[in-house]
Design a protein around this motif. Structure first.
Motif, PDB file in Angstrom:
ATOM      1  N   ARG A 163     -45.285  39.238  15.392  1.00  9.17           N
ATOM      2  CA  ARG A 163     -45.520  38.594  14.087  1.00  9.17           C
ATOM      3  C   ARG A 163     -47.014  38.526  13.790  1.00  9.17           C
ATOM      4  O   ARG A 163     -47.476  38.951  12.733  1.00  9.17           O
ATOM      5  CB  ARG A 163     -44.922  37.179  14.111  1.00  9.17           C
ATOM      6  CG  ARG A 163     -45.110  36.395  12.840  1.00  9.17           C
ATOM      7  CD  ARG A 163     -44.593  34.957  12.996  1.00  9.17           C
ATOM      8  NE  ARG A 163     -45.337  34.189  13.962  1.00  9.17           N
ATOM      9  CZ  ARG A 163     -46.545  33.661  13.756  1.00  9.17           C
ATOM     10  NH1 ARG A 163     -47.147  33.823  12.592  1.00  9.17           N
ATOM     11  NH2 ARG A 163     -47.159  32.973  14.696  1.00  9.17           N
TER      12      ARG A 163
ATOM     13  N   SER B  27     -53.040  43.006   7.145  1.00  3.53           N
ATOM     14  CA  SER B  27     -54.200  42.424   6.440  1.00  3.53           C
ATOM     15  C   SER B  27     -55.358  43.408   6.415  1.00  3.53           C
ATOM     16  O   SER B  27     -56.057  43.547   5.410  1.00  3.53           O
ATOM     17  CB  SER B  27     -54.666  41.140   7.135  1.00  3.53           C
ATOM     18  OG  SER B  27     -53.614  40.219   7.235  1.00  3.53           O
ATOM     19  N   GLU B  28     -55.575  44.076   7.539  1.00  6.76           N
ATOM     20  CA  GLU B  28     -56.685  45.044   7.588  1.00  6.76           C
ATOM     21  C   GLU B  28     -56.435  46.174   6.584  1.00  6.76           C
ATOM     22  O   GLU B  28     -57.362  46.603   5.894  1.00  6.76           O
ATOM     23  CB  GLU B  28     -56.824  45.631   8.998  1.00  6.76           C
ATOM     24  CG  GLU B  28     -57.104  44.606  10.097  1.00  6.76           C
ATOM     25  CD  GLU B  28     -58.565  44.180  10.189  1.00  6.76           C
ATOM     26  OE1 GLU B  28     -59.391  44.683   9.405  1.00  6.76           O
ATOM     27  OE2 GLU B  28     -58.870  43.320  11.043  1.00  6.76           O
TER      28      GLU B  28
ATOM     29  N   GLU C 178     -61.979  49.294   8.373  1.00  7.62           N
ATOM     30  CA  GLU C 178     -60.817  48.403   8.236  1.00  7.62           C
ATOM     31  C   GLU C 178     -59.527  49.195   8.479  1.00  7.62           C
ATOM     32  O   GLU C 178     -58.594  48.690   9.104  1.00  7.62           O
ATOM     33  CB  GLU C 178     -60.753  47.733   6.852  1.00  7.62           C
ATOM     34  CG  GLU C 178     -62.025  47.037   6.359  1.00  7.62           C
ATOM     35  CD  GLU C 178     -62.509  45.890   7.229  1.00  7.62           C
ATOM     36  OE1 GLU C 178     -61.880  45.579   8.254  1.00  7.62           O
ATOM     37  OE2 GLU C 178     -63.569  45.317   6.891  1.00  7.62           O
TER      38      GLU C 178
ATOM     39  N   ASP D  84     -65.614  38.500   6.321  1.00  2.02           N
ATOM     40  CA  ASP D  84     -65.797  39.053   7.674  1.00  2.02           C
ATOM     41  C   ASP D  84     -66.330  37.980   8.616  1.00  2.02           C
ATOM     42  O   ASP D  84     -65.998  37.968   9.804  1.00  2.02           O
ATOM     43  CB  ASP D  84     -66.716  40.276   7.638  1.00  2.02           C
ATOM     44  CG  ASP D  84     -65.999  41.499   7.076  1.00  2.02           C
ATOM     45  OD1 ASP D  84     -65.257  42.151   7.814  1.00  2.02           O
ATOM     46  OD2 ASP D  84     -66.145  41.772   5.871  1.00  2.02           O
TER      47      ASP D  84
ATOM     48  N   MET E  84     -59.304  28.975   3.655  1.00  2.00           N
ATOM     49  CA  MET E  84     -57.828  29.053   3.790  1.00  2.00           C
ATOM     50  C   MET E  84     -57.390  30.176   4.726  1.00  2.00           C
ATOM     51  O   MET E  84     -56.266  30.171   5.211  1.00  2.00           O
ATOM     52  CB  MET E  84     -57.187  29.260   2.412  1.00  2.00           C
ATOM     53  CG  MET E  84     -57.337  28.070   1.504  1.00  2.00           C
ATOM     54  SD  MET E  84     -56.635  28.456  -0.117  1.00  2.00           S
ATOM     55  CE  MET E  84     -57.466  27.234  -1.123  1.00  2.00           C
ATOM     56  N   MET E  85     -58.266  31.132   4.975  1.00  2.00           N
ATOM     57  CA  MET E  85     -57.901  32.228   5.897  1.00  2.00           C
ATOM     58  C   MET E  85     -57.481  31.715   7.265  1.00  2.00           C
ATOM     59  O   MET E  85     -56.740  32.377   7.979  1.00  2.00           O
ATOM     60  CB  MET E  85     -59.109  33.150   6.122  1.00  2.00           C
ATOM     61  CG  MET E  85     -59.397  34.114   5.026  1.00  2.00           C
ATOM     62  SD  MET E  85     -60.907  35.025   5.405  1.00  2.00           S
ATOM     63  CE  MET E  85     -60.370  36.137   6.703  1.00  2.00           C
TER      64      MET E  85
ATOM     65  N   PRO F 226     -52.891  26.986   7.600  1.00  4.30           N
ATOM     66  CA  PRO F 226     -52.686  25.594   7.174  1.00  4.30           C
ATOM     67  C   PRO F 226     -53.332  24.624   8.160  1.00  4.30           C
ATOM     68  O   PRO F 226     -53.690  25.021   9.276  1.00  4.30           O
ATOM     69  CB  PRO F 226     -51.153  25.453   7.207  1.00  4.30           C
ATOM     70  CG  PRO F 226     -50.666  26.545   8.093  1.00  4.30           C
ATOM     71  CD  PRO F 226     -51.663  27.657   8.009  1.00  4.30           C
TER      72      PRO F 226
ATOM     73  N   SER G 236     -49.042  23.403  10.858  1.00  8.78           N
ATOM     74  CA  SER G 236     -49.045  24.757  11.423  1.00  8.78           C
ATOM     75  C   SER G 236     -47.938  24.861  12.478  1.00  8.78           C
ATOM     76  O   SER G 236     -48.123  24.475  13.622  1.00  8.78           O
ATOM     77  CB  SER G 236     -50.425  25.031  12.054  1.00  8.78           C
ATOM     78  OG  SER G 236     -50.370  26.140  12.920  1.00  8.78           O
TER      79      SER G 236
HETATM   80  N1  FAQ Z   1     -52.530  34.097   4.861  1.00  5.01           N
HETATM   81  O1  FAQ Z   1     -48.299  28.300  11.999  1.00  5.01           O
HETATM   82  P1  FAQ Z   1     -49.436  28.998  11.343  1.00  5.01           P
HETATM   83  C1  FAQ Z   1     -59.758  40.354   8.134  1.00  5.01           C
HETATM   84  C2  FAQ Z   1     -48.820  32.015   7.676  1.00  5.01           C
HETATM   85  S1  FAQ Z   1     -58.260  40.216   8.914  1.00  5.01           S
HETATM   86  C3  FAQ Z   1     -51.216  34.433   4.926  1.00  5.01           C
HETATM   87  O2  FAQ Z   1     -50.764  28.364  11.406  1.00  5.01           O
HETATM   88  P2  FAQ Z   1     -50.324  31.168  13.034  1.00  5.01           P
HETATM   89  C4  FAQ Z   1     -60.580  41.580   8.359  1.00  5.01           C
HETATM   90  C5  FAQ Z   1     -48.513  32.350   9.132  1.00  5.01           C
HETATM   91  O3  FAQ Z   1     -48.400  33.739   9.322  1.00  5.01           O
HETATM   92  C6  FAQ Z   1     -57.544  38.721   8.297  1.00  5.01           C
HETATM   93  N2  FAQ Z   1     -50.348  33.808   5.738  1.00  5.01           N
HETATM   94  O4  FAQ Z   1     -49.485  30.524  11.846  1.00  5.01           O
HETATM   95  C7  FAQ Z   1     -61.089  42.093   7.089  1.00  5.01           C
HETATM   96  C8  FAQ Z   1     -47.203  31.610   9.323  1.00  5.01           C
HETATM   97  O5  FAQ Z   1     -46.157  32.333   8.722  1.00  5.01           O
HETATM   98  P3  FAQ Z   1     -44.847  32.855   9.540  1.00  5.01           P
HETATM   99  C9  FAQ Z   1     -56.282  38.426   9.003  1.00  5.01           C
HETATM  100  C10 FAQ Z   1     -50.845  32.823   6.514  1.00  5.01           C
HETATM  101  O6  FAQ Z   1     -49.926  32.588  13.138  1.00  5.01           O
HETATM  102  C11 FAQ Z   1     -62.195  41.535   6.501  1.00  5.01           C
HETATM  103  C12 FAQ Z   1     -47.363  30.379   8.444  1.00  5.01           C
HETATM  104  O7  FAQ Z   1     -48.353  30.698   7.484  1.00  5.01           O
HETATM  105  N3  FAQ Z   1     -56.573  37.877  10.277  1.00  5.01           N
HETATM  106  O8  FAQ Z   1     -60.070  39.456   7.452  1.00  5.01           O
HETATM  107  C13 FAQ Z   1     -52.176  32.443   6.507  1.00  5.01           C
HETATM  108  O9  FAQ Z   1     -50.261  30.337  14.260  1.00  5.01           O
HETATM  109  C14 FAQ Z   1     -62.685  42.033   5.285  1.00  5.01           C
HETATM  110  C15 FAQ Z   1     -47.751  29.145   9.242  1.00  5.01           C
HETATM  111  O10 FAQ Z   1     -49.086  29.254   9.798  1.00  5.01           O
HETATM  112  C16 FAQ Z   1     -55.607  37.651  11.192  1.00  5.01           C
HETATM  113  O11 FAQ Z   1     -54.443  37.935  10.959  1.00  5.01           O
HETATM  114  C17 FAQ Z   1     -53.043  33.133   5.632  1.00  5.01           C
HETATM  115  N4  FAQ Z   1     -54.346  32.840   5.544  1.00  5.01           N
HETATM  116  O12 FAQ Z   1     -51.844  31.101  12.519  1.00  5.01           O
HETATM  117  C18 FAQ Z   1     -60.456  43.160   6.474  1.00  5.01           C
HETATM  118  C19 FAQ Z   1     -56.072  37.075  12.511  1.00  5.01           C
HETATM  119  N5  FAQ Z   1     -52.357  31.447   7.390  1.00  5.01           N
HETATM  120  O13 FAQ Z   1     -45.290  34.129  10.214  1.00  5.01           O
HETATM  121  C20 FAQ Z   1     -60.930  43.644   5.257  1.00  5.01           C
HETATM  122  C21 FAQ Z   1     -54.972  36.869  13.501  1.00  5.01           C
HETATM  123  C22 FAQ Z   1     -51.148  31.191   7.931  1.00  5.01           C
HETATM  124  O14 FAQ Z   1     -44.527  31.779  10.547  1.00  5.01           O
HETATM  125  C23 FAQ Z   1     -62.059  43.094   4.665  1.00  5.01           C
HETATM  126  N6  FAQ Z   1     -54.053  35.844  13.091  1.00  5.01           N
HETATM  127  N7  FAQ Z   1     -50.247  32.027   7.401  1.00  5.01           N
HETATM  128  O15 FAQ Z   1     -43.802  33.107   8.528  1.00  5.01           O
HETATM  129  C24 FAQ Z   1     -54.219  34.516  13.373  1.00  5.01           C
HETATM  130  O16 FAQ Z   1     -55.208  34.104  13.965  1.00  5.01           O
HETATM  131  C25 FAQ Z   1     -53.128  33.573  12.969  1.00  5.01           C
HETATM  132  O17 FAQ Z   1     -51.961  34.323  12.721  1.00  5.01           O
HETATM  133  C26 FAQ Z   1     -53.468  32.688  11.710  1.00  5.01           C
HETATM  134  C27 FAQ Z   1     -52.241  31.825  11.377  1.00  5.01           C
HETATM  135  C28 FAQ Z   1     -54.637  31.776  12.030  1.00  5.01           C
HETATM  136  C29 FAQ Z   1     -53.794  33.557  10.507  1.00  5.01           C
END
Ligand code: FAQ
Length: 324
Positions: free
Chosen positions: A44, A52-53, A83, A137, A204-205, A208, A213
């Motif tokens: 997941r 996202s990338e 990306e 970033d 918000m990135m 929650p 969460s």
């Molecule tokens: N947007 O229980 P939590 C980048 C969802 S890459 C959308 O806290 P978790 C590079 C979450 O999936 C950016 N959905 O979840 C770049 C969960 O839904 P589900 C991406 C969100 O996983 C730069 C529900 O809400 N980075 O920027 C968001 O423990 C420039 C409950 O949330 C990553 O993916 C949101 N903001 O923590 C590219 C990093 N927040 O699946 C181009 C890795 C939460 O239960 C240009 N991921 N949700 O239905 C993580 O670190 C974690 O997955 C979090 C969320 C922190 C994003």
């Protein structure tokens, strides 16, 4: 006859080994037994990260043809290509868990998997390119550096390379903004306007707040995530405020101030209803982002078919040569 040593260990022993690996801060590798929940959580998170990338190429990609100089165009082109590479490393990491990329892409296209909320906002001026580099970033780095120590080996190793590249992305964004801030009043206004629009979505990135969460506690116990959403958000604010001061922009938060006791910054509450709306598909650009992603996938069908046919031909040739 099956010998004792060739028999699979009993399930409780597998769980014990897994727990011990996590407790000793060692890595789980694809060949290792892991609980279904651990595997599912990784698929997941890694898939959402990969999507996202790939979708994240769109907001900045719109400016490649309109970059103000050849130098800026070359930098932006390289960044957007990076990306794409990040998305591919991450899909590969997800594939080590037994879910292939075609299936993950299908889940995204059918709206069954998410991608980051941040990429559902428009890029109105070239200052947005700089602000995405600096703030988006920058937030990605804060969130992803701890993921280099994630308990799942292929994910952690992919993150090392990704973070190095994100670091270049952040610097180019900051340098672009510095250049604009040394320019005309109109350029400074563009930068401030972009900061005003991107600040809250960047916060918000991180997801929650901790008490809303559902996945954090389990992910942290498994050491997939190393810090909570709120802690990382706070680190990002602490890192960014001095950079904003040096740049000469104001962050749009009247509650933002240094807490003399903690030495950290106190800040206002993001609009969590907005995050929920954007995640559910009702952000300013969700429909457009998905439409473009779907059409890119359809347009690429012939490439996938050609690559599959080529691989089959190569394999048949190799078999024929081996048999000769
Ligand atoms: N947007 O229980 P939590 C980048 C969802 S890459 C959308 O806290 P978790 C590079 C979450 O999936 C950016 N959905 O979840 C770049 C969960 O839904 P589900 C991406 C969100 O996983 C730069 C529900 O809400 N980075 O920027 C968001 O423990 C420039 C409950 O949330 C990553 O993916 C949101 N903001 O923590 C590219 C990093 N927040 O699946 C181009 C890795 C939460 O239960 C240009 N991921 N949700 O239905 C993580 O670190 C974690 O997955 C979090 C969320 C922190 C994003």
């Amino acid at each position: 006859m099956t010998t004792q040593s060739a028999q699979a260990p009993p399930p409780e022993r597998l769980q014990e080994d897994f727990d011990a690996t996590i407790a000793h801060d060692q890595r789980i590798e694809p060949r290792d037994w892991m609980p279904d929940g651990y595997r599912g959580t990784l698929v997941r998170q890694i898939a959402q990260h990969a999507h996202s990338e790939i979708i994240g190429m769109q907001p900045e990609g719109e400016w490649i043809g309109r970059a103000p100089s050849l130098r800026r165009k070359a930098i932006l082109l390289a960044k957007v290509q990076d990306e794409a590479g990040h998305g591919l490393y991450l899909y590969s990491a997800a594939e080590t868990l037994g879910t292939d990329r075609a299936e993950l892409t299908q889940r995204l296209i059918e709206g069954r998997q998410k991608y980051s909320s941040i990429f559902n906002y428009p890029t109105l001026t070239f200052a947005d390119v700089g602000v995405i580099g600096w703030l988006v970033d920058g937030a990605a780095i804060c969130n992803q550096v701890p993921l280099c120590r994630s308990s799942y080996g292929p994910y952690a190793r992919a993150m090392v390379r990704i973070c190095k590249e994100e670091s270049f992305h952040q610097r180019q964004g900051y340098e672009l903004l510095m250049t604009m801030m040394r320019g005309t009043d109109a350029q400074r206004e563009m930068v401030q306007d972009a900061v005003d629009r991107w600040w809250w979505p960047s916060l918000m990135m991180f997801g929650p707040p901790d008490d809303a969460s559902p996945n954090s506690a389990r992910s942290m116990a498994w050491k997939i995530k190393r810090h909570s959403n709120d802690e990382l958000r706070r680190r990002f604010v602490d890192m960014t405020v001095p950079q904003a001061e040096k740049l000469g922009v104001t962050l749009p938060d009247p509650e933002l101030r240094r807490n003399e006791q903690s030495g950290r910054y106190d800040f206002g509450t993001p609009d969590w209803d907005e995050l929920t709306r954007v995640i559910k598909g009702d952000g300013p650009c969700n429909a457009e982002r998905m439409r473009r992603r779907r059409s890119a996938h359809e347009d690429g069908a012939w490439v996938r078919e050609a690559a599959t046919a080529h691989a089959a031909k190569q394999a048949a040739r190799a078999r024929k040569e081996a048999a000769a």
